[in-house]
Enzyme design. Structure first.
Site, mmCIF file in Angstrom:
data_model
loop_
_atom_site.group_PDB
_atom_site.id
_atom_site.type_symbol
_atom_site.label_atom_id
_atom_site.label_comp_id
_atom_site.label_asym_id
_atom_site.label_seq_id
_atom_site.Cartn_x
_atom_site.Cartn_y
_atom_site.Cartn_z
ATOM 1 N N ASP A 462 1.194 -0.745 13.719
ATOM 2 C CA ASP A 462 2.595 -1.204 13.088
ATOM 3 C C ASP A 462 2.997 -2.585 13.987
ATOM 4 O OD1 ASP A 462 5.015 -0.894 11.679
ATOM 5 O OD2 ASP A 462 5.333 1.211 12.389
ATOM 6 N N ASP A 532 7.990 0.434 3.211
ATOM 7 C CA ASP A 532 8.582 1.509 3.717
ATOM 8 C C ASP A 532 9.427 2.317 2.760
ATOM 9 O OD1 ASP A 532 7.713 1.909 6.189
ATOM 10 O OD2 ASP A 532 9.417 1.029 7.431
HETATM 11 C C1 DGJ Z 1 7.644 1.217 10.347
HETATM 12 C C2 DGJ Z 1 6.745 1.944 9.421
HETATM 13 O O1 DGJ Z 1 6.682 1.206 8.280
HETATM 14 C C3 DGJ Z 1 7.210 3.228 9.240
HETATM 15 O O2 DGJ Z 1 6.049 3.740 8.381
HETATM 16 C C4 DGJ Z 1 6.842 3.957 10.395
HETATM 17 O O3 DGJ Z 1 5.526 4.018 10.846
HETATM 18 C C5 DGJ Z 1 7.807 3.382 11.435
HETATM 19 N N1 DGJ Z 1 7.447 2.110 11.625
HETATM 20 C C6 DGJ Z 1 7.675 4.065 12.798
HETATM 21 O O4 DGJ Z 1 8.458 3.669 13.710
#
Ligand code: DGJ
Length: 726
Positions: A462, A532
């Site tokens: 991430d 997301d």
């Molecule tokens: C952003 C990601 O896109 C989410 O899926 C998740 O992993 C969060 N970060 C966790 O902090």
């Protein structure tokens, strides 16, 4: 009269002999071709042609001179240049002429052409590289710039490529968005002047726009008609595309790193290598262009593009930071019972002194949080193994919270401007990957996590913030403008090392959703988390846009809870599955909150996904009805041998009287084969109009010409239809 005729003849002969002496360099695939011309009189190189592949050598003589292949700054400054060099003596002009060119077959089978140009006065050398992939009609290009002087020079502009189009009219489709709102497609004509697509966000560079575009030439292309170019810059950082239409309606297209605050000092005899620019051209519209890129990516660019992808259950939207060993063990069991192949543990498992119980602490301290997980990650890996599934883990190794042991030890490892307040985003800072020690550290985070827990099969990598206050403690004061470039180079060094040690581990690239999507990163990654936003309705649009460039196998798509956490929208479980199954299926919810019926529905859906995922992940994509212009949307995948196909259709708006009767004119089938139709992922005991077609057989020709016809009534009604050749 006679004298006049003789004079004309003489002139014609003279022109012809000059043209004859020009040298042509042909760069071609099966269907497209770029022709460069080396002028015999002055040695300058021009792009005379970019279009359908030409057959007759004799026709080359008729081509116009075209535009300078890599336009320089400081000579004829009518248009935006591809290169701008400040020479050691302060001179800001460059003039490039032909030195040589070579053509050979590259190791991956593509046709590699390299053309060397040089400035005779300053010795600056430019090598233009083109790799042509015949069957896929893809050309990959990059440039090397060599400083031939005895002292450093400053590169102010250093494009990956410059292309010239002469279609008269152009339409640009760009992608724009924001967090949880990625990939909006919008199209507008390109008129006189410049249009720029760029970012200067560094790490999460694509937050507002990814480095890709669609360009229609001559007329606005549709799915199946028209000349269209799909372009993509392979650079996980700041990019810029400049489209410049001149007074004669010619278009110059420059792609590369964004030169914004990125003057680059190139030492004596050093070489600067630009990122790669990839493009395909199709004369049969967008769908064909997308398939070109998908085929090429699976074969040449995407990590393990020929292999399959695992389904997974992710605990992010299930628990967020609020979990312990017991809760996770139950989710693992549920994931396994539903038929998933992997459990992915998301954010919140680490940090001792500063436990990661929300997003304001712990990033950087990659030791397990023993309060939450007293038996460590190893226990969870075993738990997954006991349940017959694999285990994956979330990391955000480039980042640090000020509330962390890492920051206490290394406050000078972060990107920030001295004499300014640190600027937090999601309570975090970015580690400065220009610094080799930081590169070692970031590599060690991933390497140690995987070495200490050998059963980990999957990583979600991430990156939740972009660069502000862009200063580096590591770079000297006069090299601060190298930061944007050195960061990405440092990142690639880390990716290389991770991949060298862990080639078998699947890795998803995520950046708070789709903040980092490009083909350079896909050399190291198996898939992207493209948003997301897990609302299936929004996802249809996001996936529609993203599949223009990337194959479905690389696009992770998760079934999440209803009401959706991001939008509050309520949608049926079947709809959520049907959308996720059109890409790479996963789930992001707490199974404990599901009813027994929902669990058993999910189990059956996953089972059925396994029967056709091969077609989705490796088949040819045909987009049928766009969600942008239709209340009902549809797309389909067809296997390479045309034996199997799967159609997805979704109703986005309820139709009260008569239902939605839009015809699905199928595509890509063999007209001479007969296909049996079966609906997949059916809701138990629910009658729908498709039942009239269930189990029946039709020729490919009929399905493509008469089409597939059945009404849909309710908003979020969806269908997956399998076609099997008999
Ligand atoms: C952003 C990601 O896109 C989410 O899926 C998740 O992993 C969060 N970060 C966790 O902090």
């Amino acid at each position: 009269m006679k004298i006049k005729r003789l004079a004309i003849l003489f002139c014609l002969l003279a022109t012809a002999s000059a043209i004859m002496a020009d040298e042509f360099i042909r760069i071609n695939t099966n269907n497209i071709e770029m022709i460069l011309r080396v002028k015999s009189d002055n040695g300058r190189v021009f792009q005379s042609y970019l279009g359908k592949r030409l057959k007759f050598e004799s026709d080359l003589l008729h081509l116009p001179q075209g535009g300078e292949v890599y336009l320089t700054h400081g000579m004829e400054d009518y248009f935006e240049p591809a290169i701008d060099v400040r020479h050691a003596d302060g001179n800001a002009s460059t003039l490039l002429t032909y030195v040589e060119h070579k053509q050979e077959t590259a190791a991956d089978g593509s046709q590699h052409t390299v053309i060397t140009l040089q400035d005779k006065v300053y010795g600056t050398q430019v090598r233009l590289h083109f790799f042509a992939y015949a069957d896929e009609d893809v050309i990959k290009t990059h440039t090397e710039i060599v400083n031939g002087e005895k002292k450093p020079v400053m590169l102010e502009k250093y494009a990956s490529s410059m292309l010239h189009l002469t279609g008269g009219k152009y339409w640009l489709t760009e992608f724009s968005g924001n967090w949880a709102d990625e990939g909006h497609m919008s199209t507008a004509p390109l008129n006189f002047g410049k249009k720029v697509l760029d970012t200067k966000l560094g790490t999460r560079a694509n937050l507002f726009t990814p480095p890709m575009f669609i360009l229609s030439v001559g007329e606005q292309a549709t799915e199946d008609h028209g000349q269209v170019m799909l372009g993509q810059l392979g650079w996980t950082g700041n990019f810029r595309f400049t489209f410049e239409v001149d007074e004669s309606d010619n278009l110059r297209l420059i792609s590369g790193i964004n030169p914004y605050f990125s003057s680059y000092e190139l030492g004596a005899k050093e070489t600067f290598t630009t990122p790669e620019f990839f493009f395909t051209m199709s004369y049969e519209g967008l769908s064909r262009a997308s398939r070109n890129l998908h085929n090429w990516a699976r074969k040449y660019q995407l990590k393990d593009g020929q292999k399959g992808r695992l389904t997974l259950l992710n605990n992010w939207e299930a628990t967020y930071f609020d979990f312990n060993e017991g809760i996770l063990s139950t989710i693992i069991k549920d994931a396994s019972e539903m038929g998933f192949e992997l459990f992915l543990l998301d954010d919140g498992w680490f940090g001792e002194k500063y436990p990661r119980n929300n997003d304001d602490a712990g990033l950087g301290d990659w030791m397990v949080n023993s309060k939450k997980l007293p038996n460590g990650i190893g226990y969870l890996v075993e738990e997954a193994t006991r349940n017959g599934i694999k285990f994956g883990i979330w990391l955000e190794p480039e980042m640090v919270n000020p509330r962390s042991e890492l920051y206490e030890k290394h406050p000078d490892w972060v990107i920030t401007q001295p004499n300014r307040e640190i600027d937090l985003s999601r309570n975090q800072l970015i580690l400065d990957l220009c610094n080799p020690k930081v590169q070692d550290y970031v590599f060690s985070v991933v390497d140690n996590t995987l070495k200490e827990n050998p059963g980990i099969a999957y990583v979600k990598w991430d990156c939740n913030r972009f660069v502000t206050n862009s200063g580096s403690y590591y770079l000297s004061a006069d090299k601060q403008s190298h930061l944007w470039i050195e960061y990405v180079r440092g990142l690639y060094r880390v990716f290389e090392r991770v991949r060298a040690n862990h080639p078998e581990v699947s890795i998803m690239l995520c950046s708070g959703g789709g903040g980092r999507i490009d083909y350079a990163s896909l050399r190291y990654f198996d898939e992207f988390w493209i948003s997301d936003n897990t609302d299936a309705f929004n996802r249809i649009f996001i996936q529609w846009g993203t599949t223009h460039f990337f194959p479905a196998m690389a696009l992770a798509s998760h079934v999440s809870a209803s009401p959706c956490h991001q939008t509050g929208r309520v949608t049926p479980l079947k709809f959520r599955f049907d959308v996720a199954m059109s890409a790479k299926l996963g789930m992001d919810l707490q199974p404990m909150n599901m009813t027994e019926e929902e669990k058993s529905f999910s189990k059956k859906a996953i089972e059925e996904y396994y029967t056709f995922r091969e077609i989705v992940q490796h088949g040819d994509l045909y987009r049928l009805l766009s969600p942008y212009t239709n209340p009902r949307t549809a797309m389909m995948y067809v296997s390479e041998d045309k034996q199997d196909a799967v159609v997805f259709t979704y109703l986005l708006e309820k139709v009260i009287n008569g239902g939605n009767n839009q015809v699905l004119y199928l595509k890509g089938l063999d007209p001479n084969k007969t296909y049996r139709l079966n609906e997949l992922n059916k809701e138990p005991n629910k009658w729908t109009w498709f039942y009239e077609l269930e189990g029946k057989s039709y020729t490919g020709e009929y399905l493509m010409k008469y089409g597939l016809r059945f009404p849909m009534y309710n908003q979020f009604e969806s269908k997956i239809i399998r076609l099997t050749a008999e």
